[in-house]
Design a protein around this motif. Sequence first.
Motif, PDB file in Angstrom:
ATOM      1  N   HIS A   1       1.616  -2.164 -18.187  1.00  0.00           N
ATOM      2  CA  HIS A   1       2.672  -1.707 -17.302  1.00  0.00           C
ATOM      3  C   HIS A   1       3.511  -2.915 -16.881  1.00  0.00           C
ATOM      4  O   HIS A   1       3.005  -4.031 -16.740  1.00  0.00           O
ATOM      5  CB  HIS A   1       2.089  -1.042 -16.053  1.00  0.00           C
ATOM      6  CG  HIS A   1       1.246   0.155 -16.355  1.00  0.00           C
ATOM      7  ND1 HIS A   1       1.722   1.437 -16.297  1.00  0.00           N
ATOM      8  CD2 HIS A   1      -0.068   0.256 -16.731  1.00  0.00           C
ATOM      9  CE1 HIS A   1       0.759   2.283 -16.601  1.00  0.00           C
ATOM     10  NE2 HIS A   1      -0.352   1.584 -16.876  1.00  0.00           N
ATOM     11  N   CYS A   2       4.778  -2.689 -16.675  1.00  0.00           N
ATOM     12  CA  CYS A   2       5.659  -3.758 -16.205  1.00  0.00           C
ATOM     13  C   CYS A   2       6.376  -3.298 -14.940  1.00  0.00           C
ATOM     14  O   CYS A   2       6.357  -2.115 -14.582  1.00  0.00           O
ATOM     15  CB  CYS A   2       6.675  -4.160 -17.290  1.00  0.00           C
ATOM     16  SG  CYS A   2       7.895  -2.893 -17.676  1.00  0.00           S
ATOM     17  N   THR A   3       7.026  -4.246 -14.265  1.00  0.00           N
ATOM     18  CA  THR A   3       7.780  -3.908 -13.060  1.00  0.00           C
ATOM     19  C   THR A   3       9.071  -3.193 -13.447  1.00  0.00           C
ATOM     20  O   THR A   3       9.418  -3.080 -14.631  1.00  0.00           O
ATOM     21  CB  THR A   3       8.103  -5.179 -12.273  1.00  0.00           C
ATOM     22  OG1 THR A   3       9.000  -6.008 -13.069  1.00  0.00           O
ATOM     23  CG2 THR A   3       6.848  -5.976 -11.971  1.00  0.00           C
TER      24      THR A   3
ATOM     25  N   LEU B   1       3.351   5.331   1.786  1.00  0.00           N
ATOM     26  CA  LEU B   1       4.502   5.629   0.938  1.00  0.00           C
ATOM     27  C   LEU B   1       5.036   4.357   0.277  1.00  0.00           C
ATOM     28  O   LEU B   1       5.440   4.376  -0.895  1.00  0.00           O
ATOM     29  CB  LEU B   1       5.601   6.293   1.777  1.00  0.00           C
ATOM     30  CG  LEU B   1       6.881   6.675   1.027  1.00  0.00           C
ATOM     31  CD1 LEU B   1       6.574   7.695  -0.065  1.00  0.00           C
ATOM     32  CD2 LEU B   1       7.917   7.243   1.999  1.00  0.00           C
ATOM     33  N   GLN B   2       5.024   3.248   0.994  1.00  0.00           N
ATOM     34  CA  GLN B   2       5.498   1.983   0.423  1.00  0.00           C
ATOM     35  C   GLN B   2       4.635   1.548  -0.761  1.00  0.00           C
ATOM     36  O   GLN B   2       5.148   1.115  -1.802  1.00  0.00           O
ATOM     37  CB  GLN B   2       5.483   0.898   1.504  1.00  0.00           C
ATOM     38  CG  GLN B   2       6.047  -0.446   1.034  1.00  0.00           C
ATOM     39  CD  GLN B   2       6.038  -1.486   2.145  1.00  0.00           C
ATOM     40  OE1 GLN B   2       5.536  -1.235   3.225  1.00  0.00           O
ATOM     41  NE2 GLN B   2       6.603  -2.639   1.883  1.00  0.00           N
ATOM     42  N   ILE B   3       3.314   1.710  -0.617  1.00  0.00           N
ATOM     43  CA  ILE B   3       2.410   1.346  -1.718  1.00  0.00           C
ATOM     44  C   ILE B   3       2.601   2.288  -2.894  1.00  0.00           C
ATOM     45  O   ILE B   3       2.646   1.877  -4.062  1.00  0.00           O
ATOM     46  CB  ILE B   3       0.952   1.373  -1.227  1.00  0.00           C
ATOM     47  CG1 ILE B   3       0.744   0.318  -0.127  1.00  0.00           C
ATOM     48  CG2 ILE B   3      -0.011   1.121  -2.382  1.00  0.00           C
ATOM     49  CD1 ILE B   3      -0.618   0.389   0.526  1.00  0.00           C
ATOM     50  N   THR B   4       2.743   3.586  -2.609  1.00  0.00           N
ATOM     51  CA  THR B   4       2.922   4.575  -3.673  1.00  0.00           C
ATOM     52  C   THR B   4       4.219   4.323  -4.440  1.00  0.00           C
ATOM     53  O   THR B   4       4.264   4.452  -5.673  1.00  0.00           O
ATOM     54  CB  THR B   4       2.929   5.991  -3.073  1.00  0.00           C
ATOM     55  OG1 THR B   4       1.721   6.196  -2.339  1.00  0.00           O
ATOM     56  CG2 THR B   4       3.026   7.039  -4.173  1.00  0.00           C
TER      57      THR B   4
ATOM     58  N   PRO C   1       4.739   4.614 -14.996  1.00  0.00           N
ATOM     59  CA  PRO C   1       4.176   4.652 -13.644  1.00  0.00           C
ATOM     60  C   PRO C   1       2.664   4.467 -13.655  1.00  0.00           C
ATOM     61  O   PRO C   1       1.972   4.869 -14.580  1.00  0.00           O
ATOM     62  CB  PRO C   1       4.570   6.053 -13.140  1.00  0.00           C
ATOM     63  CG  PRO C   1       5.748   6.432 -13.959  1.00  0.00           C
ATOM     64  CD  PRO C   1       5.539   5.819 -15.309  1.00  0.00           C
ATOM     65  N   VAL C   2       2.145   3.844 -12.579  1.00  0.00           N
ATOM     66  CA  VAL C   2       0.708   3.591 -12.435  1.00  0.00           C
ATOM     67  C   VAL C   2       0.116   4.658 -11.518  1.00  0.00           C
ATOM     68  O   VAL C   2       0.651   4.930 -10.437  1.00  0.00           O
ATOM     69  CB  VAL C   2       0.452   2.192 -11.847  1.00  0.00           C
ATOM     70  CG1 VAL C   2      -1.043   1.978 -11.611  1.00  0.00           C
ATOM     71  CG2 VAL C   2       0.992   1.128 -12.774  1.00  0.00           C
ATOM     72  N   SER C   3      -0.974   5.271 -11.960  1.00  0.00           N
ATOM     73  CA  SER C   3      -1.652   6.289 -11.162  1.00  0.00           C
ATOM     74  C   SER C   3      -2.618   5.612 -10.200  1.00  0.00           C
ATOM     75  O   SER C   3      -3.456   4.800 -10.606  1.00  0.00           O
ATOM     76  CB  SER C   3      -2.413   7.258 -12.063  1.00  0.00           C
ATOM     77  OG  SER C   3      -3.174   8.160 -11.294  1.00  0.00           O
ATOM     78  N   ILE C   4      -2.504   5.909  -8.895  1.00  0.00           N
ATOM     79  CA  ILE C   4      -3.396   5.322  -7.887  1.00  0.00           C
ATOM     80  C   ILE C   4      -3.902   6.407  -6.954  1.00  0.00           C
ATOM     81  O   ILE C   4      -3.316   7.493  -6.867  1.00  0.00           O
ATOM     82  CB  ILE C   4      -2.691   4.210  -7.074  1.00  0.00           C
ATOM     83  CG1 ILE C   4      -1.533   4.802  -6.251  1.00  0.00           C
ATOM     84  CG2 ILE C   4      -2.217   3.092  -7.961  1.00  0.00           C
ATOM     85  CD1 ILE C   4      -0.893   3.794  -5.312  1.00  0.00           C
ATOM     86  N   GLU C   5      -4.999   6.115  -6.281  1.00  0.00           N
ATOM     87  CA  GLU C   5      -5.566   7.008  -5.275  1.00  0.00           C
ATOM     88  C   GLU C   5      -5.747   6.212  -3.992  1.00  0.00           C
ATOM     89  O   GLU C   5      -6.350   5.133  -4.002  1.00  0.00           O
ATOM     90  CB  GLU C   5      -6.904   7.574  -5.738  1.00  0.00           C
ATOM     91  CG  GLU C   5      -6.826   8.388  -7.007  1.00  0.00           C
ATOM     92  CD  GLU C   5      -8.194   8.800  -7.508  1.00  0.00           C
ATOM     93  OE1 GLU C   5      -8.263   9.424  -8.573  1.00  0.00           O
ATOM     94  OE2 GLU C   5      -9.184   8.496  -6.819  1.00  0.00           O
TER      95      GLU C   5
END
Length: 296
Positions: A55-57, A15-18, A27-31
Amino acid sequence: MGVVRGCDVSDSAILQITNKAVTCIPPVSIEISIENMGSVPILTITIPASETRPHCTARGVYSRRDGSRNRPLHPSELLGIFLDREARTFAQRFEAAADRITDDISNLESSLDDSIKNMANQLGWAESQLDDSESNISTILSMVNRIDDATDNLNLRMRRLFQQDRRDDPVRERETGRLAERLVKSIDGREDLLEIIRSGGSLEYRGGGHNNDELTAEDEQTALRQATEFVRRREDRKKYTVACKAPSKCKAEELDDFCAIVTASGDVGDGLKARLNEAYRLGFIRYEGVIVARQR
């Protein structure tokens, strides 16, 4: 090559990484998936190529990885990314517009062809109207020829526009890539050509029946360079071999070569050979049988 330590794979860690990914703008899409490396759990994080980059922070900072640290993007780098994205958008819109124009012209030609066929069928029973019908057919054929000429002129102008402004032409890039693929297949079928490339020589391209209206002579030479470089890198990679084994399985010459590479890199300490014998594994990368890199 290294030791897998594992990491925290609990729901809170995932959850922290997501959360870090979804708080980016956009938002960045990750798996994320959990894997076990010999009972040692690790997380595999896959980040596919993004269509909405950059993408930016959450604070609006654009950064990139530079070695072992993150550094902010220079304004010129950020401008280059935005210009590249807009260029792709323009190319997609141009391709869509070109496809619509092509479809419209094809529909018009089909409609005219049907009209000509209908007139030809009606001429069979009305010989007295032959002169008028021939005149009508000549008029329609003249219109079709003008449409063909206009289409050819439009294609020629668009190609000249891309060439003069040095813009990225997706059609020319596609045709150049296809020609490069055909050249690679042709080279693979000729051992004499492969030997020329292995020895560092160059090839000459003379068309060979692959020419089309989208490619200039310069584009054909570009395709030849791409094909030659691809084959050269592939053939060069075949000269590398990789081995990983325990120090006790190594020959004395291999250990001497290992020590020589370590010494040349400046990473030298007392009792180097004794330390090597205590290592779990030694990795060797050879180029044409000569050790060129090592890993402890």
